[in-house]
Design a protein around this motif. Structure first.
Motif, PDB file in Angstrom:
ATOM      1  N   SER A 143       0.822  -1.224   0.000  1.00 40.48           N
ATOM      2  CA  SER A 143       0.000   0.000   0.000  1.00 40.48           C
ATOM      3  C   SER A 143       0.854   1.272   0.000  1.00 40.48           C
ATOM      4  CB  SER A 143      -0.939   0.011   1.209  1.00 40.48           C
ATOM      5  OG  SER A 143      -0.208   0.044   2.421  1.00 40.48           O
ATOM      6  N   HIS A 144       2.143   1.133   0.235  1.00 39.24           N
ATOM      7  CA  HIS A 144       3.035   2.294   0.246  1.00 39.24           C
ATOM      8  C   HIS A 144       3.689   2.513  -1.114  1.00 39.24           C
ATOM      9  CE1 HIS A 144       7.209   3.923   0.741  1.00 39.24           C
ATOM     10  NE2 HIS A 144       6.505   4.920   1.225  1.00 39.24           N
ATOM     11  N   GLY A 146       8.865 -10.510  -0.680  1.00 38.90           N
ATOM     12  CA  GLY A 146       9.396 -10.187   0.644  1.00 38.90           C
ATOM     13  C   GLY A 146       9.544 -11.397   1.548  1.00 38.90           C
ATOM     14  N   GLU A 147       9.948 -11.127   2.787  1.00 34.34           N
ATOM     15  CA  GLU A 147      10.174 -12.165   3.788  1.00 34.34           C
ATOM     16  C   GLU A 147       8.941 -12.338   4.665  1.00 34.34           C
ATOM     17  OE1 GLU A 147      13.206 -13.859   4.193  1.00 34.34           O
ATOM     18  OE2 GLU A 147      13.809 -12.863   2.334  1.00 34.34           O
ATOM     19  N   VAL A 148       8.763 -13.557   5.190  1.00 26.13           N
ATOM     20  CA  VAL A 148       7.661 -13.859   6.107  1.00 26.13           C
ATOM     21  C   VAL A 148       8.241 -14.194   7.475  1.00 26.13           C
ATOM     22  CG1 VAL A 148       5.772 -15.466   6.618  1.00 26.13           C
ATOM     23  CG2 VAL A 148       6.189 -14.713   4.268  1.00 26.13           C
ATOM     24  N   GLU A 149       7.679 -13.555   8.512  1.00 23.04           N
ATOM     25  CA  GLU A 149       8.119 -13.827   9.884  1.00 23.04           C
ATOM     26  C   GLU A 149       7.019 -13.399  10.847  1.00 23.04           C
ATOM     27  OE1 GLU A 149      11.765 -12.703  12.918  1.00 23.04           O
ATOM     28  OE2 GLU A 149      12.010 -12.319  10.788  1.00 23.04           O
ATOM     29  N   ASP A 150       6.759 -14.207  11.867  1.00 22.94           N
ATOM     30  CA  ASP A 150       5.773 -13.881  12.908  1.00 22.94           C
ATOM     31  C   ASP A 150       4.415 -13.499  12.327  1.00 22.94           C
ATOM     32  OD1 ASP A 150       7.668 -14.367  14.884  1.00 22.94           O
ATOM     33  OD2 ASP A 150       8.375 -12.290  14.824  1.00 22.94           O
ATOM     34  N   LEU A 187      11.055  -3.596  -0.476  1.00 22.80           N
ATOM     35  CA  LEU A 187      11.593  -2.315  -0.920  1.00 22.80           C
ATOM     36  C   LEU A 187      11.881  -1.343   0.227  1.00 22.80           C
ATOM     37  CD1 LEU A 187      12.445  -0.680  -3.387  1.00 22.80           C
ATOM     38  CD2 LEU A 187      10.086   0.123  -3.577  1.00 22.80           C
ATOM     39  N   HIS A 188      10.906  -1.142   1.117  1.00 23.67           N
ATOM     40  CA  HIS A 188      11.081  -0.164   2.191  1.00 23.67           C
ATOM     41  C   HIS A 188      10.947  -0.756   3.594  1.00 23.67           C
ATOM     42  CE1 HIS A 188       9.850   2.614  -1.197  1.00 23.67           C
ATOM     43  NE2 HIS A 188      11.048   3.042  -0.855  1.00 23.67           N
ATOM     44  N   GLY A 189      10.637  -2.058   3.696  1.00 25.25           N
ATOM     45  CA  GLY A 189      10.655  -2.713   4.999  1.00 25.25           C
ATOM     46  C   GLY A 189       9.372  -2.671   5.809  1.00 25.25           C
ATOM     47  N   SER A 190       8.273  -2.161   5.252  1.00 27.43           N
ATOM     48  CA  SER A 190       7.006  -2.209   5.985  1.00 27.43           C
ATOM     49  C   SER A 190       6.530  -3.651   6.072  1.00 27.43           C
ATOM     50  CB  SER A 190       5.926  -1.388   5.281  1.00 27.43           C
ATOM     51  OG  SER A 190       6.189  -0.020   5.408  1.00 27.43           O
ATOM     52  N   PRO A 192       7.255   2.737   6.290  1.00 23.57           N
ATOM     53  CA  PRO A 192       6.511   3.898   5.819  1.00 23.57           C
ATOM     54  C   PRO A 192       5.047   3.626   5.469  1.00 23.57           C
ATOM     55  CG  PRO A 192       7.898   3.082   4.059  1.00 23.57           C
ATOM     56  CD  PRO A 192       8.197   2.245   5.279  1.00 23.57           C
ATOM     57  N   ALA A 193       4.606   2.377   5.402  1.00 21.26           N
ATOM     58  CA  ALA A 193       3.199   2.100   5.058  1.00 21.26           C
ATOM     59  C   ALA A 193       2.282   2.521   6.200  1.00 21.26           C
ATOM     60  CB  ALA A 193       3.011   0.621   4.756  1.00 21.26           C
ATOM     61  N   THR A 194       1.161   3.144   5.849  1.00 21.47           N
ATOM     62  CA  THR A 194       0.176   3.547   6.851  1.00 21.47           C
ATOM     63  C   THR A 194      -1.201   2.966   6.549  1.00 21.47           C
ATOM     64  OG1 THR A 194      -0.289   5.582   5.627  1.00 21.47           O
ATOM     65  CG2 THR A 194       1.364   5.708   7.387  1.00 21.47           C
TER      66      THR A 194
END
Length: 108
Positions: free
Chosen positions: A47-48, A56-60, A67-70, A83-85
């Motif tokens: 959404s960002h 991406g990675e899957v955890e918990d 790209l930005h780690g959200s 940065p995703a809200t």
């Protein structure tokens, strides 16, 4: 009232633990994730930024945008960090034998 339509999108045996798999259902990009004994379906677009979450990675029970780690909760689609809200849609999943079925039907 519309009926929920489930579509077969994958075989359960084809889904690797904590490894997202991108599928498309009626033009909707979806990331399937098998984790913690369940299968989740979440919209594959962050959404960002307009990038694929399935890369991406899957955890918990969350998927992280590469790209930005959200991270987004696989159960609710809510972001857990900037940065995703805005949340991303999640979709109902049914398992029938080895079939994974997902519904992207919108309620009217």
């Amino acid at each position: 009232m519309s009926e929920t339509l489930f579509v077969r999108v994958a075989a359960l045996s084809d889904l690797e633990e904590d490894t997202p798999k991108r599928v498309e259902i009626d033009g909707v990009p979806v990331s399937l994730v098998r984790t913690e004994g369940e299968v989740f379906a979440i919209n594959d677009i962050c959404s960002h930024a307009n990038v694929s979450l399935s890369e991406g990675e899957v955890e918990d029970c969350a998927i992280e945008c590469w790209l930005h780690g959200s991270s987004f909760d696989l159960r609710t689609g809510k972001p857990s960090g900037l940065p995703a809200t805005r949340p991303v849609p999640v979709y109902p999943v049914k398992i029938e034998g080895d079939d994974v079925l997902v519904s992207v039907t919108q309620e009217s």
